[in-house]
Structures are given as C-alpha cells and as structure tokens.
Scaffold this motif. Structure first.
Motif, PDB file in Angstrom:
ATOM      1  N   GLN A 269       0.799  -6.434  15.423  1.00 56.78           N
ATOM      2  CA  GLN A 269       0.461  -6.864  13.757  1.00 56.78           C
ATOM      3  C   GLN A 269      -0.330  -5.487  13.369  1.00 56.78           C
ATOM      4  OE1 GLN A 269      -3.700  -9.036  13.212  1.00 56.78           O
ATOM      5  NE2 GLN A 269      -2.189 -10.719  13.014  1.00 56.78           N
ATOM      6  N   VAL A 270       0.014  -5.101  12.269  1.00 49.16           N
ATOM      7  CA  VAL A 270      -0.032  -3.797  11.774  1.00 49.16           C
ATOM      8  C   VAL A 270      -0.777  -3.828  10.338  1.00 49.16           C
ATOM      9  CG1 VAL A 270       0.676  -1.566  11.166  1.00 49.16           C
ATOM     10  CG2 VAL A 270       1.586  -2.588  13.172  1.00 49.16           C
ATOM     11  N   ARG A 283      -0.934  -2.675   2.959  1.00 52.38           N
ATOM     12  CA  ARG A 283       0.161  -3.154   3.578  1.00 52.38           C
ATOM     13  C   ARG A 283       0.000  -3.731   4.800  1.00 52.38           C
ATOM     14  NH1 ARG A 283       1.393  -1.900  -0.915  1.00 52.38           N
ATOM     15  NH2 ARG A 283       2.850  -0.461  -1.459  1.00 52.38           N
ATOM     16  N   SER A 284       0.548  -4.755   5.202  1.00 50.91           N
ATOM     17  CA  SER A 284       0.627  -5.554   6.437  1.00 50.91           C
ATOM     18  C   SER A 284       1.852  -6.171   7.032  1.00 50.91           C
ATOM     19  CB  SER A 284      -0.587  -6.660   6.646  1.00 50.91           C
ATOM     20  OG  SER A 284      -0.253  -7.587   5.350  1.00 50.91           O
ATOM     21  N   GLY A 285       2.049  -6.438   8.320  1.00 51.06           N
ATOM     22  CA  GLY A 285       3.062  -6.849   8.774  1.00 51.06           C
ATOM     23  C   GLY A 285       3.064  -7.156  10.226  1.00 51.06           C
ATOM     24  N   VAL A 292       7.604   0.219  13.506  1.00 54.74           N
ATOM     25  CA  VAL A 292       6.748  -0.326  12.432  1.00 54.74           C
ATOM     26  C   VAL A 292       7.661   0.432  11.179  1.00 54.74           C
ATOM     27  CG1 VAL A 292       5.046  -0.514  11.117  1.00 54.74           C
ATOM     28  CG2 VAL A 292       4.811  -0.770  13.621  1.00 54.74           C
ATOM     29  N   ARG A 293       7.850  -0.536  10.122  1.00 55.36           N
ATOM     30  CA  ARG A 293       8.285  -0.161   8.922  1.00 55.36           C
ATOM     31  C   ARG A 293       7.713  -0.925   7.777  1.00 55.36           C
ATOM     32  NH1 ARG A 293      14.760   0.443   7.464  1.00 55.36           N
ATOM     33  NH2 ARG A 293      14.728   2.219   5.764  1.00 55.36           N
ATOM     34  N   LEU A 294       6.975  -0.270   7.023  1.00 56.64           N
ATOM     35  CA  LEU A 294       6.213  -0.687   5.912  1.00 56.64           C
ATOM     36  C   LEU A 294       6.654  -0.066   4.618  1.00 56.64           C
ATOM     37  CD1 LEU A 294       2.700  -1.093   7.592  1.00 56.64           C
ATOM     38  CD2 LEU A 294       4.172  -2.954   7.021  1.00 56.64           C
ATOM     39  N   ALA A 306      -3.753  -1.359  14.462  1.00 61.01           N
ATOM     40  CA  ALA A 306      -2.576  -2.037  15.111  1.00 61.01           C
ATOM     41  C   ALA A 306      -3.114  -2.968  16.323  1.00 61.01           C
ATOM     42  CB  ALA A 306      -1.920  -1.053  15.630  1.00 61.01           C
ATOM     43  N   ARG A 307      -2.631  -4.190  16.336  1.00 63.12           N
ATOM     44  CA  ARG A 307      -3.230  -5.134  17.368  1.00 63.12           C
ATOM     45  C   ARG A 307      -2.044  -5.526  18.045  1.00 63.12           C
ATOM     46  NH1 ARG A 307      -7.690  -8.711  14.513  1.00 63.12           N
ATOM     47  NH2 ARG A 307      -8.033  -9.279  16.560  1.00 63.12           N
TER      48      ARG A 307
END
Length: 541
Positions: A269-270, A283-285, A292-294, A306-307
């Motif tokens: 989770q970012v 931004r979150s995803g 990771v790509r946001l 990040a988690r």
C-alpha cells in the motif's frame, strides 16, 4: 468514568462519593438545570441519595453539538448534511455537522479535522458518516463516532491519552475504540473489518457483544469477519525498505519506483502526500509487487509512505521517505543521430528539437561503459540551438543526453531533467576515391571507368559536361567501382565520385572532379570522331 456508548444512545458513569445529579448535569451538559433529565432517564427515586459504585446512564442527545472541518480534498468527494439529503461537492474549509455523510471517489482523498484537533483521513472509494459529534460540558472531551460503510480511514486521535474522550469507528460488524492513538480501519470487499495500530492502543469489539473485545497495542492488527467473529491478534509486517527510491523523480508521465520485498507480504500500500503527517494525500494505490507506478504530480517536495500487507490484507508498519519531483522544463527530443546510429567525427553533430519557453540546453556525452557517473567527455551547458559538435572526441561508442534550461522570473537559470541516455557511435568518414588512379579506356567507344575500391563500399557517381556540375548527365549508385556508358556522346566530361561505407552508414565528400573523354565509335586517323552531314557522330550499323 466513561464506558463505550450503548445502542440506546447513552454512556455510563460510575457514581463516586459526593456526586449529585446537578453536579453531573454541569459536568456532562454544562447546565445544572438539566438534572431532571438525568433523573427521568435513570428513574432515580431520590436525587439526593446517589449510591457510590452504582452506574448512571448519561444520554448522548443532551451533550452539546460540535462541528468538524474539512481541511483537505484531493479528487472528487461529496457530502450529504443529513441522511437522505442530496449530496453536494465537498470543499476544503467546509464545516460538517453531526450526521453528515461523506463519499470519497476512487483516486481521491479527504482529511477532516475534529474540534479537538483529531484528524480523520478518509481514503479513496470510501463512504463514512459522522454519526456523533458531541462534547461533554462546556469544555470537556469530545465524544465522536464514525460509521464506515465502505473503504478505509486512518485516524490520529488527540495528542495525549484522555480517558474521558471517546472516538469510535463502527463498521457493520465491528467497533474500534480509542482514547489517543493512530490507527487504521478498513472494510474488505468480503465484508471483513480490519483494524491496525501504528501508535498507541485501541479496543476492537466484534458484533454487538461488548464482552467480545480484543485490545491492540502498537504494531498489532486484527480482522473481524462479516459475522462479527474476532480473528487472532497479529503482529504487523515490518516497514518496507525504501532506499531504492531515488531522491528525485524526473519521469514526466509516472511516479515509478521499486520497493524492496517484505517477507510474507501479499501486496504493498503506497501513498504520496504534500506533508509529512500525510494529511494531504495526492496519490495512493495498492500493488501486488514492489513495483510501484502512480500518476505524476506537480514539481515539488513530497513524502511517500509504504506499507506491506499480509495475507489477511492487514497493512503493516509504515515506512516513510521524502521525495522530490522535478519534471519541468521538459527535456528536448532527440533529432540526430538515430538511436544507436553512427555519425561523422568531422562533420557530424548531436541535434535535438527546441522546447518552447527554453533559452538554453545542456548536452552531455559519456563513455557508454562508464556512464554519466564517471567524468564526462563533453558537458556543454550553453547551447542555444540544442546542438553540439563532436570533432574533439575520438572514434568510439558513446551515450548522450540533453536537458532544457529556462530562466525564472528572478533571472536565475532553472534546469529540467535530462532525457534518457541514447547511444551513438562516432566514426571517421570514408575516404573519397582517388580519381588520379582511375582507369579510363579511351580506346573504346563511350566512357569506361574503373577506380580503386574496398569491400562493403557503395559509390555515387556523377557526370556533367561542366566542372560545376550544374547539370548532371548521370547520377548513379554503384555496388562496384566500375561504370560503363557506351552510348554517351563523344566528347569531354567531368566525373566525381563519393563513397558510402555500409558498416558505418557514413558518406565521404565527393572527390575532386576529373576530366575524362568519351571516344567515338568511328574515328579519323587523328582520333577525332567522324560525323554525318547533320553533325551527328557516325556509328556502325
């Protein structure tokens, strides 16, 4: 002391020595005149004789109403001021009252600030209701209850533990209660309620049974099933390593980086926010791997958190890193040479396309093996036309990159990111043919030319009646160093030849022109062409 609110809308006070209904009405409602409400609600026979140790119920409806304030909105969010009301756009600075329903769209984020400074960070694709916003007394502790029907929230409640403060997050089958802490509550698609604690302590109640409670401390989490069954308390996964994230992101299309894998992680989770407290998330995803790509954000400084998520989707302990985004002004596009192409050491140039609003360009060339971390072979930072000469470099393989430089309003230069490096080769031009060694068979009719050549070379031959080659009688490409033109009119001509090297793709300059003579088919004893009455050369037919 205060206990969890009951479904009837009250909380409990355990009577102490010296308590009276008037004093308790003042303490909880800020108005001693409301003591008859307490008497009636609790059916107290003698208000002058309260038994210490007994439980008195305090109706919530009589507590003073409070408001919350929207401190940040990213993306799309709406609010209905009360159940059943029409939803309208949610805006920063907007006051919210008890009963307000907040809906946050995908790829969006909202932060709500309570009267005591507690922060509610409502994540993307969430549906939350401010069920209760009350305060005990005139300046007592807040009594806040959130109902979450979908999505996730992260909350920081107060700065110091307060046993009289109440803050609850309720889902259909679980209630998470805190006094002072930072925690997360989320609902999975299957209906499970997930609670995790990153600072402080919380109590999680499964279903409506007040005895079905688990107490979590920092670094712990729990899942409550859709039927209200408490799972086992679990230790959260360790924070991921963010050291591979570059300090500056220069991609103008995406925020792309790699997170080091965490053992037992099922996803990551970012979030990216403007502030270190993560109250202004842009931004979150959630990503199945550490890649990771946001969507890109504007140039500036940010924080990324990040988690790692375990098999139950419980988010682990957070890792945080500062991040700088610098994408403007955009780098120029490469024009020549082609990617991996070869250019001339003497006449070749590096060229890129101009960028609007840019005054200068910085062009760098590095050894293809050492890259741009090694000493540069060329570092030109004042190119006004986005080009660079290469005559100073030896033959070899290289990489080059370019960046735009604009001028800020204060007059200082502002360099944007470099383009991705592109490889090229530098080679010497092939030599033009030496026409002094050219063989011209003048004893045969027409022109018959031969000159020295090498394997892998192609030739461009031009023939003209004048030395300036203003009008070409022949312009041909030849695979061999031979050219025959039996039908050409007898006379004197000029010839020049250029060499093309297939291995490098480079061309030589044209050779110095040489004059040659085309012989006639029928000649006089003096070697001159014999002509007919109309002046045309005679031929054997």
């Amino acid at each position: 002391m205060l206990a969890l609110a009951s479904p009837e809308g009250h909380f409990e006070h355990r009577i102490r020595q010296g308590d009276t209904l008037e004093r308790l009405a003042t303490e909880y409602y800020g108005d001693y005149k409301l003591w008859p409400e307490l008497q009636q609600y609790n059916q107290v026979v003698d208000p002058r004789r309260l038994r210490p140790g007994a439980v008195l119920r305090i109706p919530v409806r009589l507590l003073s109403l409070q408001t919350a304030e929207v401190s940040f909105v990213e993306g799309q969010a709406s609010v209905a001021t009360k159940p059943g009301a029409e939803h309208t756009e949610l805006k920063p600075g907007q006051k919210l009252t008890e009963g307000a329903e907040i809906k946050v769209a995908p790829d969006s984020f909202v932060t709500v600030k309570l009267a005591d400074g507690s922060l509610i960070r409502i994540q993307a694709n969430s549906d939350v209701r401010l069920k209760q916003l009350r305060r005990t007394g005139r300046a007592g502790s807040l009594q806040s209850v959130l109902e979450m029907h979908k999505g996730a929230v992260n909350a920081t409640v107060g700065t110091e533990p307060d046993p009289s403060r109440k803050f609850e997050v309720r889902t259909p089958r679980a209630t998470t209660s805190v006094r002072g802490t930072t925690f997360d509550v989320s609902l999975t698609e299957g209906g499970d309620a997930l609670s995790t604690v990153t600072h402080g302590k919380v109590s999680v109640q499964g279903g409506s049974d007040r005895k079905n409670v688990a107490r979590l401390t920092e670094g712990q989490g729990i899942a409550v099933s859709g039927e209200g069954q408490l799972g086992q308390t679990r230790n959260l996964l360790s924070p991921p390593d963010l050291s591979r994230i570059p300090e500056t992101m220069e991609d103008s299309n995406f925020l792309s980086f790699q997170i080091e894998p965490v053992q037992q992680a099922s996803a990551y989770q970012v979030q990216v926010a403007r502030d270190e407290s993560m109250n202004e998330v842009l931004r979150s995803g959630t990503f199945p791997s550490g890649q990771v790509r946001l969507k890109i954000v504007d140039d500036g400084s940010y924080y990324v958190v990040a988690r790692a998520m375990d098999a139950q989707q419980l988010p682990g302990m957070p890792a945080k890193r500062k991040l700088r985004v610098k994408t403007q002004p955009p780098p120029p596009l490469y024009q020549q040479p082609a990617p991996g192409g070869t250019t001339s050491r003497t006449s070749g140039m590096l060229k890129c396309t101009p960028v609007s609003g840019v005054q200068k360009y910085r062009i760098q060339v590095a050894d293809s093996a050492a890259g741009f971390d090694a000493p540069l072979l060329l570092d030109l930072n004042d190119s006004e036309d986005c080009s660079a000469q290469l005559a100073s470099l030896p033959v070899g393989s290289y990489q080059w990159r370019a960046a735009s430089i604009r001028q800020l309003s204060n007059g200082s230069p502002d360099q944007g990111p470099f383009s991705q490096p592109q490889a090229f080769k530098l080679a010497n031009d092939p030599s033009a043919p030496d026409l002094s060694a050219m063989d011209s068979a003048e004893d045969l009719p027409g022109l018959h030319l031969r000159w020295p050549g090498e394997a892998g070379q192609i030739y461009r031959l031009q023939v003209s009646a004048t030395e300036d080659f203003a009008t070409l009688l022949a312009d041909e490409t030849l695979d061999t160093p031979v050219w025959n033109a039996s039908g050409i009119r007898p006379g004197n001509y000029y010839v020049r030849i250029r060499t093309h090297d297939n291995s490098t793709g480079l061309d030589s300059p044209f050779s110095t022109a040489r004059q040659v003579r085309a012989a006639a088919e029928i000649q006089s004893g003096f070697g001159l062409p014999l002509t007919s009455s109309d002046g045309e050369p005679l031929t054997r037919k």
